[in-house]
Motif scaffolding. Structure first.
Motif, PDB file in Angstrom:
ATOM      1  N   SER A 196       1.442   3.200  12.822  1.00  0.00           N
ATOM      2  CA  SER A 196       0.139   3.820  12.609  1.00  0.00           C
ATOM      3  C   SER A 196      -0.929   2.752  12.372  1.00  0.00           C
ATOM      4  O   SER A 196      -0.644   1.657  11.872  1.00  0.00           O
ATOM      5  CB  SER A 196       0.183   4.751  11.390  1.00  0.00           C
ATOM      6  N   ARG A 197      -2.161   3.098  12.713  1.00  0.00           N
ATOM      7  CA  ARG A 197      -3.260   2.145  12.542  1.00  0.00           C
ATOM      8  C   ARG A 197      -3.573   1.891  11.071  1.00  0.00           C
ATOM      9  O   ARG A 197      -4.035   0.816  10.708  1.00  0.00           O
ATOM     10  CB  ARG A 197      -4.508   2.662  13.263  1.00  0.00           C
ATOM     11  N   GLN A 198      -3.359   2.898  10.232  1.00  0.00           N
ATOM     12  CA  GLN A 198      -3.521   2.685   8.797  1.00  0.00           C
ATOM     13  C   GLN A 198      -2.170   2.353   8.210  1.00  0.00           C
ATOM     14  O   GLN A 198      -1.181   3.064   8.455  1.00  0.00           O
ATOM     15  CB  GLN A 198      -4.079   3.951   8.125  1.00  0.00           C
ATOM     16  N   GLY A 199      -2.108   1.292   7.426  1.00  0.00           N
ATOM     17  CA  GLY A 199      -0.833   0.876   6.879  1.00  0.00           C
ATOM     18  C   GLY A 199      -0.933   0.458   5.431  1.00  0.00           C
ATOM     19  O   GLY A 199      -1.857   0.826   4.693  1.00  0.00           O
ATOM     20  N   TRP A 200       0.048  -0.350   5.041  1.00  0.00           N
ATOM     21  CA  TRP A 200       0.163  -0.745   3.636  1.00  0.00           C
ATOM     22  C   TRP A 200      -1.072  -1.496   3.142  1.00  0.00           C
ATOM     23  O   TRP A 200      -1.502  -1.272   1.999  1.00  0.00           O
ATOM     24  CB  TRP A 200       1.400  -1.622   3.458  1.00  0.00           C
ATOM     25  N   HIS A 201      -1.654  -2.347   3.933  1.00  0.00           N
ATOM     26  CA  HIS A 201      -2.816  -3.102   3.482  1.00  0.00           C
ATOM     27  C   HIS A 201      -3.965  -2.158   3.114  1.00  0.00           C
ATOM     28  O   HIS A 201      -4.668  -2.373   2.103  1.00  0.00           O
ATOM     29  CB  HIS A 201      -3.257  -4.107   4.558  1.00  0.00           C
ATOM     30  N   TRP A 203      -3.644   0.980   2.099  1.00  0.00           N
ATOM     31  CA  TRP A 203      -3.317   1.732   0.885  1.00  0.00           C
ATOM     32  C   TRP A 203      -3.468   0.848  -0.359  1.00  0.00           C
ATOM     33  O   TRP A 203      -4.043   1.298  -1.372  1.00  0.00           O
ATOM     34  CB  TRP A 203      -1.893   2.294   0.961  1.00  0.00           C
ATOM     35  N   PHE A 204      -2.959  -0.377  -0.322  1.00  0.00           N
ATOM     36  CA  PHE A 204      -3.081  -1.247  -1.498  1.00  0.00           C
ATOM     37  C   PHE A 204      -4.542  -1.555  -1.807  1.00  0.00           C
ATOM     38  O   PHE A 204      -4.939  -1.631  -2.976  1.00  0.00           O
ATOM     39  CB  PHE A 204      -2.287  -2.539  -1.293  1.00  0.00           C
ATOM     40  N   ARG A 205      -5.369  -1.701  -0.771  1.00  0.00           N
ATOM     41  CA  ARG A 205      -6.791  -1.915  -0.992  1.00  0.00           C
ATOM     42  C   ARG A 205      -7.407  -0.709  -1.706  1.00  0.00           C
ATOM     43  O   ARG A 205      -8.174  -0.847  -2.664  1.00  0.00           O
ATOM     44  CB  ARG A 205      -7.491  -2.171   0.342  1.00  0.00           C
ATOM     45  N   ALA A 206      -7.036   0.498  -1.255  1.00  0.00           N
ATOM     46  CA  ALA A 206      -7.544   1.719  -1.900  1.00  0.00           C
ATOM     47  C   ALA A 206      -7.017   1.864  -3.318  1.00  0.00           C
ATOM     48  O   ALA A 206      -7.693   2.433  -4.190  1.00  0.00           O
ATOM     49  CB  ALA A 206      -7.155   2.939  -1.078  1.00  0.00           C
ATOM     50  N   ALA A 207      -5.825   1.325  -3.578  1.00  0.00           N
ATOM     51  CA  ALA A 207      -5.225   1.412  -4.913  1.00  0.00           C
ATOM     52  C   ALA A 207      -5.732   0.312  -5.841  1.00  0.00           C
ATOM     53  O   ALA A 207      -5.348   0.265  -7.017  1.00  0.00           O
ATOM     54  CB  ALA A 207      -3.707   1.343  -4.805  1.00  0.00           C
TER      55      ALA A 207
END
Length: 294
Positions: A196-201, A203-207
């Motif tokens: 997927s184009r959205q990944g762990w980076h 999510w961690f940025r949003a967190a």
């Protein structure tokens, strides 16, 4: 001599008897008794005033006249059967809905809901294609699709189906899971990714986790494979809410600490703008859009 309506059942019985050269076998095929088949044949012989079978101790055999009628009856009945099959096939094709969608969404979201649709619309037949590649909506292609994306594709009408959210999940049996209390600790786990184009980076940025060294150890092309890997204890996966729902409800996965990140993309029902949806496809689209989780 015109073909009389009362001859149709007699001709069917005669044709079966001629083909089997046996009244009992013909009776089994037609779900009649042997005496009923014999009655039909004798009535036909009486009306035509000609013997169609020679009867002897070991069974029956066709006369020359019987062979002539048998050939004609067989051809005629085969032609009628072919037309009936064609008409039935054309009607069934009109009632068939061809759908293209993602394997992950089909497996975890669509399939559990399809029994309700088939119960409400038993006459509609479904063909579901889960090829990863974007399918062409030409005349021989699918009627509609469910796509995950921005909501606009050239030549397609797109109707919003549902939004999506991303959050981390892992097996409840993953070692050390009980000590996880904040998103930064998730970064220390083996991480499982899909394409997927959205990944762990993201999510961690949003967190609010910055500068962490991420161990993206496993990558799968299919989202359900990534979730299955997490369920087997290989690490943490970044799950889509609708795809992960059955895993969470069954207890195979649990949500880890941190926020749910609204996905950039959503799910859409799409179909060609240049052609009108057939009635059966319209029924399926309306059913999809009316689903409570949509």
């Amino acid at each position: 001599m015109a073909l009389r309506p009362d001859w149709l059942s007699a001709l069917a019985a005669f044709e079966a008897a001629a083909r089997h050269q046996n009244f009992t076998h013909a009776a089994d095929e037609l779900h009649l008794t042997a005496s009923a088949v014999s009655h039909h044949v004798r009535k036909l012989e009486a009306d035509l005033d000609v013997a169609l079978f020679q009867r002897h101790a070991r069974g029956v055999s066709l006369t020359a006249e019987g062979r002539q009628l048998a050939d004609a009856a067989s051809t005629a009945l085969a032609d009628v059967d072919s037309v009936l099959r064609g008409l039935r096939s054309a009607r069934e094709e009109q009632e068939r809905v061809r759908i293209t969608t993602l394997h992950s969404l089909t497996y975890t979201w669509l399939l559990p809901r399809l029994p309700a649709f088939t119960a409400a619309h038993p006459q509609i037949r479904l063909t579901v294609d889960t090829e990863a590649a974007l399918t062409r909506f030409d005349e021989s292609g699918p009627d509609l699709g469910i796509r995950y994306g921005p909501g606009h594709w050239p030549g397609l009408t797109a109707q919003h189906l549902m939004d999506e959210a991303l959050f981390p999940v892992a097996s409840p049996k993953l070692p050390g899971l009980a000590t996880l209390t904040e998103p930064a600790q998730v970064a220390r786990l083996p991480l499982i990714s899909d394409l997927s184009r959205q990944g762990w980076h993201d999510w961690f940025r949003a967190a609010g986790v910055h500068g962490a060294r991420l161990d993206e150890r496993y990558t799968f092309s299919d989202t359900t494979d990534a979730l299955n890997a997490a369920a087997f204890g290989m690490g943490a996966a970044l799950a889509r809410e609708h795809i992960a729902a059955p895993y969470l409800s069954e207890g195979r996965l649990v949500q880890l600490p941190g926020p749910s990140l609204k996905a950039r993309f959503s799910y859409y029902v799409v179909y060609p703008s240049h052609r009108r949806l057939r009635a059966s496809a319209r029924v399926f689209v309306d059913w999809l859009l009316a689903l409570p989780s949509a």
